[in-house]
Design an enzyme around this catalytic site. Structure first.
Site, mmCIF file in Angstrom:
data_model
loop_
_atom_site.group_PDB
_atom_site.id
_atom_site.type_symbol
_atom_site.label_atom_id
_atom_site.label_comp_id
_atom_site.label_asym_id
_atom_site.label_seq_id
_atom_site.Cartn_x
_atom_site.Cartn_y
_atom_site.Cartn_z
ATOM 1 N N GLU A 68 1.117 -1.603 -0.328
ATOM 2 C CA GLU A 68 0.448 -0.036 0.068
ATOM 3 C C GLU A 68 1.146 1.471 -0.106
ATOM 4 O OE1 GLU A 68 -3.365 0.132 -0.669
ATOM 5 O OE2 GLU A 68 -3.036 -1.193 -0.658
ATOM 6 N N TYR A 69 2.059 0.962 0.825
ATOM 7 C CA TYR A 69 2.678 2.532 0.937
ATOM 8 C C TYR A 69 3.584 2.879 -0.689
ATOM 9 C CZ TYR A 69 6.931 4.868 2.016
ATOM 10 O OH TYR A 69 8.494 5.958 2.487
ATOM 11 N N ASP A 70 3.925 1.481 -0.833
ATOM 12 C CA ASP A 70 4.567 1.835 -2.987
ATOM 13 C C ASP A 70 3.477 2.540 -3.567
ATOM 14 O OD1 ASP A 70 6.715 0.556 -1.196
ATOM 15 O OD2 ASP A 70 6.124 -2.046 -2.203
ATOM 16 N N GLU A 95 21.520 8.242 28.753
ATOM 17 C CA GLU A 95 20.742 7.634 27.616
ATOM 18 C C GLU A 95 22.008 6.774 27.407
ATOM 19 O OE1 GLU A 95 19.684 11.631 25.876
ATOM 20 O OE2 GLU A 95 21.586 12.249 24.984
ATOM 21 N N LYS A 98 25.198 5.596 24.755
ATOM 22 C CA LYS A 98 26.118 6.696 23.494
ATOM 23 C C LYS A 98 26.032 5.372 22.081
ATOM 24 C CE LYS A 98 30.936 8.535 24.053
ATOM 25 N NZ LYS A 98 30.696 8.212 22.215
ATOM 26 N N ASP A 138 26.566 4.494 19.008
ATOM 27 C CA ASP A 138 28.333 4.033 18.430
ATOM 28 C C ASP A 138 27.926 3.729 16.625
ATOM 29 O OD1 ASP A 138 30.750 3.261 17.939
ATOM 30 O OD2 ASP A 138 30.757 1.535 18.462
ATOM 31 N N ARG A 170 30.274 15.946 11.491
ATOM 32 C CA ARG A 170 30.612 16.828 12.375
ATOM 33 C C ARG A 170 32.396 17.489 12.290
ATOM 34 N NH1 ARG A 170 34.564 15.588 16.239
ATOM 35 N NH2 ARG A 170 33.877 16.850 18.467
ATOM 36 N N TYR A 180 19.818 13.413 19.938
ATOM 37 C CA TYR A 180 20.183 13.481 20.854
ATOM 38 C C TYR A 180 20.269 14.916 21.394
ATOM 39 C CZ TYR A 180 24.642 13.290 18.663
ATOM 40 O OH TYR A 180 26.094 13.764 18.790
ATOM 41 N N LYS A 228 24.334 13.647 31.734
ATOM 42 C CA LYS A 228 23.557 14.770 31.204
ATOM 43 C C LYS A 228 23.262 15.159 32.465
ATOM 44 C CE LYS A 228 23.406 14.407 26.460
ATOM 45 N NZ LYS A 228 23.046 13.878 25.215
ATOM 46 N N LYS A 261 31.795 5.167 29.259
ATOM 47 C CA LYS A 261 32.528 4.585 27.909
ATOM 48 C C LYS A 261 32.407 2.614 28.650
ATOM 49 C CE LYS A 261 34.635 6.104 24.502
ATOM 50 N NZ LYS A 261 34.757 6.246 23.280
ATOM 51 N N CYS A 318 43.001 -34.637 12.345
ATOM 52 C CA CYS A 318 43.176 -34.308 13.984
ATOM 53 C C CYS A 318 44.407 -34.006 14.707
ATOM 54 C CB CYS A 318 41.973 -35.059 15.022
ATOM 55 S SG CYS A 318 42.064 -34.272 16.305
ATOM 56 N N CYS A 376 44.101 -36.367 17.926
ATOM 57 C CA CYS A 376 43.955 -37.742 18.299
ATOM 58 C C CYS A 376 44.985 -38.746 16.514
ATOM 59 C CB CYS A 376 43.018 -38.096 18.342
ATOM 60 S SG CYS A 376 41.671 -38.100 16.801
ATOM 61 N N CYS A 421 36.633 -33.833 13.038
ATOM 62 C CA CYS A 421 37.477 -34.759 13.343
ATOM 63 C C CYS A 421 35.902 -36.181 13.119
ATOM 64 C CB CYS A 421 38.011 -34.730 14.817
ATOM 65 S SG CYS A 421 38.942 -35.768 15.272
ATOM 66 N N CYS A 439 39.068 -39.641 20.971
ATOM 67 C CA CYS A 439 39.947 -38.727 20.540
ATOM 68 C C CYS A 439 39.549 -37.557 21.756
ATOM 69 C CB CYS A 439 38.291 -37.471 19.368
ATOM 70 S SG CYS A 439 39.989 -35.392 19.008
HETATM 71 S S1 IVH Z 1 26.377 14.281 23.208
HETATM 72 C C1 IVH Z 1 28.201 18.566 23.525
HETATM 73 N N1 IVH Z 1 24.933 11.560 23.628
HETATM 74 O O1 IVH Z 1 29.752 10.819 21.635
HETATM 75 C C2 IVH Z 1 27.948 17.088 23.618
HETATM 76 N N2 IVH Z 1 27.256 12.484 22.138
HETATM 77 O O2 IVH Z 1 32.148 11.909 22.053
HETATM 78 C C3 IVH Z 1 26.807 16.778 22.668
HETATM 79 N N3 IVH Z 1 27.559 10.192 21.243
HETATM 80 O O3 IVH Z 1 30.421 13.441 19.045
HETATM 81 C C4 IVH Z 1 27.292 15.249 22.876
HETATM 82 N N4 IVH Z 1 25.577 9.348 21.280
HETATM 83 O O4 IVH Z 1 28.469 11.501 18.211
HETATM 84 C C5 IVH Z 1 25.770 12.774 22.749
HETATM 85 N N5 IVH Z 1 23.684 9.890 23.732
HETATM 86 C C6 IVH Z 1 24.957 11.062 22.759
HETATM 87 C C7 IVH Z 1 25.691 9.769 22.225
HETATM 88 C C8 IVH Z 1 26.263 11.056 21.805
HETATM 89 C C9 IVH Z 1 26.633 9.652 21.505
HETATM 90 C C10 IVH Z 1 28.421 11.257 20.200
HETATM 91 C C11 IVH Z 1 28.991 11.646 19.382
HETATM 92 C C12 IVH Z 1 29.748 12.765 20.592
HETATM 93 C C13 IVH Z 1 30.155 12.015 20.905
HETATM 94 C C14 IVH Z 1 30.561 12.216 22.684
#
Ligand code: IVH
Length: 683
Positions: free
Chosen positions: A36-38, A115, A117, A119, A138, A227, A292, A316, A418, A421, A436, A442
Site C-alpha cells: 500500500e505504501y509503495d 541515555e 551512547k 556508536d 561533525r 540526542y 547530562k 564508556k 586431527c 588424535c 575430526c 579423540c
Molecule cells: S551529547 C556537547 N549524547 O558521542 C556534547 N553524544 O564523544 C554533545 N554520542 O560526537 C554530545 N551518543 O557523536 C551525546 N546520547 C548521546 C550520544 C552522543 C553518541 C556521540 C556524539 C559525540 C560523541 C562525543
C-alpha cells in the site's frame, strides 16, 4: 488532472507518506502494508514527474537519491559540535558528579538525564521553518561535510517537522547508525555480490553516509537517533534535557527509548549497570552511556571547558575492538569434533580482559578474511562472546619477499588430521565446519562422548553424569567408554565427594547397563547423524553388530531411512581403527544384547580355540571378523600351527593357506564362518 487538484493531491500524499514513515521508522509500528505504501509512493512520484513544479525539497520522493556529487561541500555549524569527556571507572563518574555539585554549589543529589551512547557518527540537521534544508557531519567540530542528499534518503528522518514549537532555524543533533540486524543483512548482500564487507555497523554507517552517489546511500539501511540541539536551542520552551528529548520525539525524530532521569552518582552507576546488561539485546551498538545534567539552566551555569561540556560525560564500556598481531594459527577440536581455526595472538586488552586467542570460525572464514601468521588484525570481544578476528589490516602485512612474490606467510590450510588424535578430518559439502572423525578416541571429544554413552537413552548408567565423567576423565580413569566397565568401588572412593555407598551404587549401575539392546548400543556410540531412530533402523536391518560393521556405503544405504549423509558418517566412524577397538573392548567387557545379535546371544562357539585369518574376506573387515571370533570366546593368531582350529581364507590368501593344507588344518571361507555363528545362535 488540473494543476490545482494535482497540487492538492501531492500535498495530501506527502503528508500521508510521511505519517507512514514516522509510524514505521520512528514508532516501529507500521500503519499500512508495504504494498500500500509503495502504491502511494508511486502515485506521488508520477505526479511530480508530470508537474515538476510540485517537486518540493521536503517531498518523501527526494529520499531516494539524486545526482552523484564530486565532493562534499564544507558546511559551518551554527553552533560548534563539541565532544564529551570520557569516564571508564566508577571513581571517575563519582568525581564528575562531585565537580558538578561543586560547580552548582549543591548539597542535594543532582538530577541527570541519562541515555545510551550510540556508536555511529554525529550529524547536525538544519531545519528552516520546519523544513529539512541541510545536514552535515561533525568534521572538526566547527565545519563539517555537507551530506544533505544522502541524509534525505534516511526514511526515519523527518523532512518536515511535525507538531509545533519549532523556531525558524534549528539544528538537531544526533547519531546516524546502522541496526545490528540491518548490518548483518547488508554484509550478506555484499558477500553474495562479492563486494567488500564492513567490519562493524559503525563503519558500515559511516561508509554508507559518505557516498558521493546518494543512490548508494538510499540502498543502505541507515537509522538515526536525536540526542540534542545546536543553533536555536535558546528559543525552545523546555527547561530540562528530558523535556527536550520529548519535544524532539514529538517533532518526529527517533529518540532512545532507554533514556531516563536518575539522581546522583548512585543513579548514574545503576543506569550504567542496567544498560550494560541490556547491551547484547539492544538492536544497535552502543559504546557506553551519556550522563547530562538534566536542568538546562544548570547546564548553562556549568558551561564548557575547552571543547567539552562540564555538564555531561560519557561513561564508556571497555573498548571491544583492539589491534594485535597473529603469532600463529592452530585448530581446536570442539565437543562434537568440530574443528575451529584459532588465531594465537599477542596478548591484548580488549572488552575488559586480556585476550590471547580468537576464533576464526571455520576454514572459509579464514580464507575470506585471509588471515596469516604475522598479520596485524582487529580483534573483537563483545560482552561474553568468544573473541573473534574481525579483519586483517592489510597495510600492515609484512612486506613481500625480495623477489616481489607472495608475502612471507602463505594462506592458511586446514590440516587433514586431527591435532588431538590424528584421525582424519572430514568436511561434508553442505557444511562449513570440518570435523575430526576420531569420535570416541579423540580426547577432545571424549568427555562429551562418554556423557552421551552413559545417558539414559543410551547405555542408561544411572549416576554417571556430566560432572562425574569430567572428574573421571581428568583423573585419568576414563579414556574410552570401555573403561567404564573397569571402574571399581576402590578406584571410585578415591574421588572427591564420592562415598562408599555411591561408589557401590555406580558400580552396580554400570554392571546393570551391560545387558542392553543393539539399538541402544549403536546409539550410545555417538556416531554423528545417528540418532535414536536411525540406531533402531540399523539394528533392525542388520540384526547383528558384525553385519553392520562389515557393511559398506552401498549396503548401509539399503537400510530404509539411511541416506548418503548418514551412510558417510557411519562409514567414517567405523573405518577408524580406534573406534573398532573400542567396540571390541566393550564386547569383551561383557556388554551384550539379547535381541538380535547372534554373537552376544550365542554360546561361546570358539572357546579355547585359535583361528587364523588370511587374505581379503569378501564382506567382513579383518578387525570385524577378529572381534566376532573373540566375542565368541576364540583367539586370532598371526601364524598357523598344528593347534590352529580353523584358517579363515579370503581372496589372495598366500603362505598361511598352504601351511594349513600342509598341516591338515581345516580351511573355511567367510560364508562358512558366518554360518557357524548362525548355527551357534540357534543352539
Ligand atoms: S551529547 C556537547 N549524547 O558521542 C556534547 N553524544 O564523544 C554533545 N554520542 O560526537 C554530545 N551518543 O557523536 C551525546 N546520547 C548521546 C550520544 C552522543 C553518541 C556521540 C556524539 C559525540 C560523541 C562525543
Amino acid at each position: 488532472m488540473a494543476a490545482v487538484v494535482a497540487a492538492e493531491r501531492a500535498a495530501q500524499l506527502r503528508t500521508e507518506i510521511e505519517r507512514h514513515n514516522h509510524a514505521y521508522y520512528g514508532l516501529d509500528n507500521p500503519s499500512i502494508p508495504d504494498a500500500e505504501y509503495d502504491k502511494l509512493f508511486r502515485e506521488l512520484q508520477d505526479l511530480e514527474q508530470q508537474y515538476p513544479e510540485l517537486l518540493m525539497p521536503d517531498s518523501p520522493t527526494q529520499r531516494v537519491g539524486g545526482t552523484p556529487l564530486k565532493e562534499f561541500p564544507p558546511r559551518r555549524h551554527g553552533v560548534p559540535m563539541l565532544s564529551l569527556n570520557n569516564a571508564f571507572a566508577a571513581e571517575e563518574v563519582e568525581a564528575f558528579d562531585q565537580r558538578v555539585r561543586d560547580g552548582l554549589e549543591s548539597i542535594a543529589a543532582i538530577e541527570y538525564a541519562v541515555e545510551p551512547k550510540f556508536d555511529g557518527l554525529a550529524i547536525s540537521l538544519t531545519y528552516e521553518n520546519g523544513i529539512f534544508t541541510s545536514g552535515a557531519t561533525r568534521g572538526d567540530g566547527a565545519t563539517g561535510e555537507e551530506v544533505t542528499p544522502n541524509l534525505r534518503t534516511l526514511r526515519c528522518l523527518p523532512l518536515r517537522l511535525r507538531g509545533e514549537g519549532w523556531p525558524a532555524l534549528i539544528e538537531v543533533r544526533g547519531e546516524v547508525l546502522m541496526f545490528k540486524a540491518d548490518f548483518a543483512a547488508l554484509n550478506e548482500r555484499q558477500r553474495a555480490r562479492a563486494d567488500k564487507e564492513f567490519a562493524n555497523p559503525r563503519n558500515a554507517a559511516a561508509g554508507s553516509l559518505r557516498q558521493l552517489d546518494s543512490k548508494i546511500t538510499a540502498g543502505r539501511p541507515l537509522s538515526f537517533f536525536a540526542y540534542g540541539v545546536g543553533a536555536g536551542a535558546e528559543q525552545l520552551a523546555v527547561k530540562t534535557h528530558a523535556e527536550l528529548m520529548d519535544l524532539l520525539a514529538a517533532w518526529g525524530f527517533p529518540v532512545a527509548v532507554e533514556r531516563r532521569v536518575v539522581n546522583g552518582a548512585k543513579g548514574l552507576l545503576g543506569y550504567f549497570a542496567e544498560i550494560g546488561a541490556k547491551r547484547p539485546d539492544l538492536p544497535y551498538d552502543i559504546d557506553g552511556v551519556v550522563y547530562k545534567v538534566n536542568k538546562l539552566a544548570a547546564q548553562a551555569r556549568l558551561g564548557f571547558v575547552s571543547r567539552a561540556p562540564r555538564f555531561a560525560i560519557a561513561h564508556k564500556f571497555p573498548a571491544e575492538e583492539a589491534l594485535t598481531e597473529v603469532l600463529g594459527i592452530d585448530v581446536q577440536v570442539g565437543r562434537t569434533g568440530a574443528i575451529t581455526p584459532v588465531a594465537r595472538l599477542k596478548p591484548v586488552f580488549v572488552g575488559g580482559v586480556t585476550v590471547t586467542n580468537a576464533t576464526l570460525h571455520n576454514e572459509d572464514e579464514v580464507r575470506r578474511k585471509d588471515v596469516r601468521l604475522g598479520d596485524t588484525v582487529i580483534v573483537r570481544r563483545a560482552g561474553d562472546v568468544i573473541p573473534e578476528v574481525v579483519s586483517v589490516v592489510f597495510e600492515k602485512r609484512p612486506a613481500r619477499d625480495l623477489f616481489g612474490g607472495e608475502p612471507l606467510h602463505l594462506p592458511f590450510v586446514m590440516p587433514t588430521r586431527c591435532p588431538e588424535c590424528d584421525s582424519l578430518i572430514a568436511k561434508s559439502e553442505d557444511e562449513a565446519i570440518a570435523r575430526c572423525t576420531g569420535g570416541l578416541f579423540c580426547p577432545a571429544q571424549r568427555k562429551q562422548a562418554l556423557i552421551h554413552f552413559a545417558a539414559r537413552r543410551a547405555m542408561d548408567i544411572e549416576g554417571l553424569g556430566d560432572k562425574l565423567v569430567e572428574q573421571l576423565v581428568d583423573a585419568g580413569l576414563l579414556h574410552t567408554p570401555a573403561d567404564i566397565y573397569g571402574l571399581t568401588v576402590e578406584t571410585l572412593v578415591g574421588l572427591e565427594r564420592m562415598g562408599e555407598k555411591s561408589a557401590q551404587n555406580l558400580v552396580d549401575a554400570i554392571e546393570k547397563s551391560k545387558a542392553t539392546t543393539l539399538a541402544r548400543f549403536i546409539f550410545a556410540l555417538g556416531i554423528r547423524n545417528v540418532g535414536e531412530a536411525t540406531a533402531r533402523d540399523l539394528a533392525r536391518h542388520f540384526g547383528r553388530l558384525d553385519a553392520l560393521l562389515a557393511a559398506d556405503g552401498e549396503a548401509l544405504q539399503r537400510v530404509p531411512e539411511v541416506g548418503p549423509v548418514v551412510a558417510a558418517s557411519l562409514s567414517a566412524f567405523l573405518a577408524e581403527t580406534h573406534n573398532q577397538q573400542v567396540i571390541t573392548a566393550l564386547r569383551a567387557a561383557g556388554v551384550n544384547w539379547s535381541d538380535a545379535d547372534p554373537v552376544a546371544a550365542t554360546a561361546q562357539i570358539f572357546t579355547g580355540q585359535t583361528l587364523v585369518l588370511t587374505g581379503t574376506l569378501p564382506t567382513l573387515k579383518r578387525d570385524a571378523a577378529k572381534a566376532m571370533i573373540e566375542a565368541a570366546g576364540g583367539k586370532v593368531a598371526g601364524s598357523v600351527s598344528k593347534k590352529t582350529a580353523y584358517v579363515v581364507a579370503g581372496e589372495e590368501a598366500g603362505s598361511k593357506l598352504e601351511k594349513a593344507r600342509e598341516l591338515g588344518v581345516p580351511v573355511i571361507d567367510e560364508n562358512e564362518l558366518l554360518a557357524m555363528f548362525e548355527q551357534g545362535e540357534k543352539q
